[in-house]
Motif scaffolding. Structure first.
Motif, PDB file in Angstrom:
ATOM      1  N   MET A 118       0.837  -1.211   0.000  1.00 46.61           N
ATOM      2  CA  MET A 118       0.000   0.000   0.000  1.00 46.61           C
ATOM      3  C   MET A 118       0.869   1.258   0.000  1.00 46.61           C
ATOM      4  SD  MET A 118      -3.005  -1.021  -0.370  1.00 46.61           S
ATOM      5  CE  MET A 118      -4.105   0.299   0.042  1.00 46.61           C
ATOM      6  N   LYS A 119       1.948   1.248   0.795  1.00 49.21           N
ATOM      7  CA  LYS A 119       2.862   2.395   0.818  1.00 49.21           C
ATOM      8  C   LYS A 119       3.514   2.576  -0.549  1.00 49.21           C
ATOM      9  CE  LYS A 119       4.273   2.546   5.651  1.00 49.21           C
ATOM     10  NZ  LYS A 119       5.398   2.348   6.580  1.00 49.21           N
ATOM     11  N   THR A 120       3.957   1.462  -1.132  1.00 52.60           N
ATOM     12  CA  THR A 120       4.618   1.517  -2.439  1.00 52.60           C
ATOM     13  C   THR A 120       3.656   2.040  -3.496  1.00 52.60           C
ATOM     14  OG1 THR A 120       5.994  -0.358  -1.803  1.00 52.60           O
ATOM     15  CG2 THR A 120       5.888   0.159  -4.144  1.00 52.60           C
ATOM     16  N   VAL A 121       2.422   1.549  -3.487  1.00 60.55           N
ATOM     17  CA  VAL A 121       1.413   2.007  -4.446  1.00 60.55           C
ATOM     18  C   VAL A 121       1.128   3.494  -4.221  1.00 60.55           C
ATOM     19  CG1 VAL A 121      -1.022   1.787  -5.127  1.00 60.55           C
ATOM     20  CG2 VAL A 121       0.374  -0.253  -4.839  1.00 60.55           C
ATOM     21  N   GLY A 122       1.034   3.898  -2.965  1.00 62.06           N
ATOM     22  CA  GLY A 122       0.788   5.322  -2.645  1.00 62.06           C
ATOM     23  C   GLY A 122       1.913   6.208  -3.148  1.00 62.06           C
ATOM     24  N   VAL A 123       3.145   5.811  -2.883  1.00 55.24           N
ATOM     25  CA  VAL A 123       4.309   6.589  -3.328  1.00 55.24           C
ATOM     26  C   VAL A 123       4.349   6.617  -4.848  1.00 55.24           C
ATOM     27  CG1 VAL A 123       6.831   6.638  -3.373  1.00 55.24           C
ATOM     28  CG2 VAL A 123       5.630   6.219  -1.228  1.00 55.24           C
ATOM     29  N   SER A 125       1.856   6.342  -6.878  1.00 57.84           N
ATOM     30  CA  SER A 125       0.764   7.202  -7.344  1.00 57.84           C
ATOM     31  C   SER A 125       1.160   8.664  -7.252  1.00 57.84           C
ATOM     32  CB  SER A 125      -0.498   6.955  -6.517  1.00 57.84           C
ATOM     33  OG  SER A 125      -0.942   5.647  -6.671  1.00 57.84           O
ATOM     34  N   VAL A 126       1.770   9.069  -6.155  1.00 56.96           N
ATOM     35  CA  VAL A 126       2.202  10.462  -5.983  1.00 56.96           C
ATOM     36  C   VAL A 126       3.242  10.818  -7.042  1.00 56.96           C
ATOM     37  CG1 VAL A 126       3.458  12.040  -4.455  1.00 56.96           C
ATOM     38  CG2 VAL A 126       1.637  10.583  -3.535  1.00 56.96           C
ATOM     39  N   LEU A 128       3.726   9.367  -9.981  1.00 56.19           N
ATOM     40  CA  LEU A 128       3.067   9.374 -11.288  1.00 56.19           C
ATOM     41  C   LEU A 128       2.249  10.645 -11.483  1.00 56.19           C
ATOM     42  CD1 LEU A 128       2.583   7.763 -13.893  1.00 56.19           C
ATOM     43  CD2 LEU A 128       0.595   6.764 -12.773  1.00 56.19           C
ATOM     44  N   CYS A 129       1.494  11.024 -10.465  1.00 55.63           N
ATOM     45  CA  CYS A 129       0.696  12.258 -10.557  1.00 55.63           C
ATOM     46  C   CYS A 129       1.604  13.471 -10.722  1.00 55.63           C
ATOM     47  CB  CYS A 129      -0.187  12.421  -9.321  1.00 55.63           C
ATOM     48  SG  CYS A 129      -1.569  11.272  -9.310  1.00 55.63           S
ATOM     49  N   SER A 130       2.720  13.467 -10.014  1.00 54.65           N
ATOM     50  CA  SER A 130       3.670  14.590 -10.121  1.00 54.65           C
ATOM     51  C   SER A 130       4.252  14.652 -11.523  1.00 54.65           C
ATOM     52  CB  SER A 130       4.798  14.435  -9.104  1.00 54.65           C
ATOM     53  OG  SER A 130       4.291  14.465  -7.801  1.00 54.65           O
ATOM     54  N   ILE A 131       4.588  13.493 -12.074  1.00 57.80           N
ATOM     55  CA  ILE A 131       5.147  13.465 -13.429  1.00 57.80           C
ATOM     56  C   ILE A 131       4.115  13.976 -14.438  1.00 57.80           C
ATOM     57  CG2 ILE A 131       5.935  11.929 -15.285  1.00 57.80           C
ATOM     58  CD1 ILE A 131       7.347  10.272 -13.114  1.00 57.80           C
ATOM     59  N   VAL A 132       2.862  13.511 -14.303  1.00 58.75           N
ATOM     60  CA  VAL A 132       1.787  13.949 -15.212  1.00 58.75           C
ATOM     61  C   VAL A 132       1.568  15.451 -15.056  1.00 58.75           C
ATOM     62  CG1 VAL A 132      -0.691  13.763 -15.693  1.00 58.75           C
ATOM     63  CG2 VAL A 132       0.670  11.691 -15.345  1.00 58.75           C
ATOM     64  N   TRP A 133       1.558  15.920 -13.848  1.00 59.70           N
ATOM     65  CA  TRP A 133       1.338  17.355 -13.597  1.00 59.70           C
ATOM     66  C   TRP A 133       2.475  18.173 -14.193  1.00 59.70           C
ATOM     67  CZ3 TRP A 133       3.893  20.891 -10.326  1.00 59.70           C
ATOM     68  CH2 TRP A 133       3.246  22.102 -10.158  1.00 59.70           C
ATOM     69  N   LEU A 134       3.729  17.680 -13.926  1.00 58.52           N
ATOM     70  CA  LEU A 134       4.883  18.380 -14.487  1.00 58.52           C
ATOM     71  C   LEU A 134       4.873  18.327 -16.003  1.00 58.52           C
ATOM     72  CD1 LEU A 134       7.743  17.399 -12.016  1.00 58.52           C
ATOM     73  CD2 LEU A 134       6.751  19.659 -12.329  1.00 58.52           C
ATOM     74  N   TRP A 135       4.474  17.246 -16.581  1.00 59.58           N
ATOM     75  CA  TRP A 135       4.436  17.070 -18.023  1.00 59.58           C
ATOM     76  C   TRP A 135       3.418  18.024 -18.658  1.00 59.58           C
ATOM     77  CZ3 TRP A 135       7.704  14.280 -20.902  1.00 59.58           C
ATOM     78  CH2 TRP A 135       7.420  14.111 -22.236  1.00 59.58           C
ATOM     79  N   GLY A 136       2.356  18.195 -17.913  1.00 63.15           N
ATOM     80  CA  GLY A 136       1.302  19.100 -18.384  1.00 63.15           C
ATOM     81  C   GLY A 136       1.749  20.560 -18.333  1.00 63.15           C
ATOM     82  N   ARG A 137       2.677  20.929 -17.517  1.00 66.09           N
ATOM     83  CA  ARG A 137       3.143  22.309 -17.383  1.00 66.09           C
ATOM     84  C   ARG A 137       4.188  22.619 -18.440  1.00 66.09           C
ATOM     85  NH1 ARG A 137       3.980  24.939 -11.940  1.00 66.09           N
ATOM     86  NH2 ARG A 137       2.737  26.494 -12.922  1.00 66.09           N
TER      87      ARG A 137
END
Length: 138
Positions: A118-123, A125-126, A128-137
């Protein structure tokens, strides 16, 4: 043991030494033989005796009725069976206790692995979301 028919006037009062169960040797060291009684009191009743005792009836040698010896053997086997059953039950209880401990340890390991996943999946996810957010910027 060989079976031979002989006349026997032997009585159980002439017992010098009588081992428990079926005897294999007389106290004199001679092998035991099975004989058949021809007395009026015990006609055709089988007994254990050494050959020397049959030749020298005035000496005290082993004498034992076959039926009594076999009954003693059966009782000894029954006692041994009870001891084996007790050992099996004790072993079963020990194995059951060990299995319970293994199950508890397995459950703890499963819970720990689940938390780590669960910790690994959570990390992940964070990240991946950061990469997507950064990619979008960009």
């Amino acid at each position: 043991m060989s079976t031979t028919n002989y006349y026997s006037s032997a009585s159980s009062s002439a017992i010098c030494f009588s081992p428990h169960g079926v005897p294999s040797k007389c106290w004199c060291g001679e092998n035991i033989t099975t004989f058949t009684s021809k007395t009026k009191e015990n006609p055709y009743r089988r007994f254990y005796r050494c050959v020397i005792a049959m030749k020298r009836e005035n000496e005290d040698h082993l004498f034992k009725w076959v039926d009594e010896a076999l009954l003693q053997e059966i009782r000894m086997v029954e006692e041994k069976c009870k001891l084996v059953a007790q050992d099996v039950n004790a072993l079963r209880m020990e194995v059951m206790g060990t299995m319970k401990l293994h199950n508890i340890n397995f459950k703890k390991m499963e819970d720990a692995m689940s938390k780590k996943i669960m910790k690994t999946v959570g990390v992940a996810s964070v990240i991946l979301c950061s990469i997507v957010w950064l990619w979008g910027r960009v």
